[in-house]
Design a protein around this motif. Sequence first.
Motif, PDB file in Angstrom:
ATOM      1  N   GLU A  41       0.827  -1.214   0.000  1.00 55.52           N
ATOM      2  CA  GLU A  41       0.000   0.000   0.000  1.00 55.52           C
ATOM      3  C   GLU A  41       0.858   1.259   0.000  1.00 55.52           C
ATOM      4  O   GLU A  41       0.517   2.245  -0.647  1.00 55.52           O
ATOM      5  N   GLU A  42       1.964   1.216   0.721  1.00 56.20           N
ATOM      6  CA  GLU A  42       2.823   2.392   0.831  1.00 56.20           C
ATOM      7  C   GLU A  42       3.382   2.804  -0.535  1.00 56.20           C
ATOM      8  O   GLU A  42       3.393   3.987  -0.878  1.00 56.20           O
ATOM      9  N   LEU A  43       3.833   1.822  -1.317  1.00 61.91           N
ATOM     10  CA  LEU A  43       4.366   2.143  -2.642  1.00 61.91           C
ATOM     11  C   LEU A  43       3.243   2.567  -3.579  1.00 61.91           C
ATOM     12  O   LEU A  43       3.403   3.509  -4.362  1.00 61.91           O
ATOM     13  N   LYS A  44       2.105   1.921  -3.481  1.00 58.38           N
ATOM     14  CA  LYS A  44       0.955   2.292  -4.314  1.00 58.38           C
ATOM     15  C   LYS A  44       0.577   3.749  -4.068  1.00 58.38           C
ATOM     16  O   LYS A  44       0.348   4.513  -5.002  1.00 58.38           O
ATOM     17  N   GLU A  45       0.528   4.158  -2.799  1.00 53.18           N
ATOM     18  CA  GLU A  45       0.172   5.547  -2.461  1.00 53.18           C
ATOM     19  C   GLU A  45       1.207   6.537  -2.984  1.00 53.18           C
ATOM     20  O   GLU A  45       0.851   7.584  -3.511  1.00 53.18           O
ATOM     21  N   VAL A  46       2.478   6.202  -2.839  1.00 50.26           N
ATOM     22  CA  VAL A  46       3.528   7.099  -3.336  1.00 50.26           C
ATOM     23  C   VAL A  46       3.416   7.237  -4.848  1.00 50.26           C
ATOM     24  O   VAL A  46       3.479   8.347  -5.385  1.00 50.26           O
TER      25      VAL A  46
END
Length: 145
Positions: free
Chosen positions: A81-86
């Motif tokens: 999720e963290e990479l998707k959001e970035v």
Amino acid sequence: MHYIMLDAKLVTKLTKDNNKRVICTINKTEKLHCAIMPKKDGGHFVMIGSSICKKLKLKVEAEIEVSFVIDKSEYQFDMPEELKEVLDTDDEANKIFHALTAGNQRGLIYLLSLVKSSDKKIERALKIAESIKMGITKQQLVLKK
């Protein structure tokens, strides 16, 4: 290196249409994205990381229950999720990331799977975005800068 040898009939079934990526489920509990790899002396295998072996308390030559399905997920890896959001908030990094080879994408996603803390994942995702915008796309080099 820990690995599971694969039966030739299973390999034929899983590699149709030049597929090499599978989801392996071990003992009905642990799912992992794997590549079907050829052995130099014949046959095929999938590699299993030491962390999975430790988590499942597996020993050499232990009997395990394994199932395989063709990996049809977008990245052949779970997108954190963290990479998707970035990537959703950084158009330039998103465009560059999606222009990378599937292997490079998986390698960068893997870098995030190495850390457990959400804060560290966010920090690493931001580092990945900045690195790929500078032309650094190999996972081995991203954390060196």
